[in-house]
Design a protein around this motif. Sequence first.
Motif: not given
Length: 222
Positions: A127, A129, A141, A187-189, A191, A200-202, A204
């Motif tokens: 992962q 950022w 993100i 995936g992604t996340q 805030y 916050y969102a996530s 996959t």
Amino acid sequence: MIGALCSTSDPKAEKAKPSEDDSPISARHWAISTGYRHQHSFRHFVGTTEQTQRAAQHTQVVNYINLFDVSLTYKINPRWSLTASLPIMNGTRTYDHQLFDVFLHIPNAPDQVSHANGIGDLAVSAQFWLHRPPVENGHNIAFSFGAVMPTGSSDVRDTVETVNGPQRVYVDQSIQLGAGGWGISLGTQAYQRLRKAVLYASGTYLLTPQEQNGTPNASLAG
């Protein structure tokens, strides 16, 4: 879902130097996290229509799943991290004896209860950022990519009771430990900090190159 996090970072040492990141894991450190989820499913649907008569007839199929997830993360720097995650599952599926009486016309049949216990499919991912933490504008993100390996068994069998005595059967796919094939995870996340809150969102997405995974079809034992 219940979870916990354990890091090798030294809080006293981290306070003594300027912070490069606002996450609980500092760069070049390991962290172990655990999570637990419980699922109880018994409702039947045809399309979007719930078959409420199944519960009234006591012919519904009931699943209980307890899932423990153990993850090991190594933070390379404030932007990049590597994670390996392994689920450990205990699943139980019950066919009520009323199902055999109402639909299959087999009276005096016992409940058929099957179990699956063990490890699931191992997931390894990286992962990063988009912006180097910490970010002054209060939002960031991250994107992740990795592989899911078929370490969990996809052909678990169990012994169930029938009117003709115990029989060895394949358990239903809903409680199989593994998916039976390799996968690619994306995936992604993200805030966004507000005054006294954080949005916050996530998400996959799992891609499986193979069209069929070879998991045997489960069937009721007569």
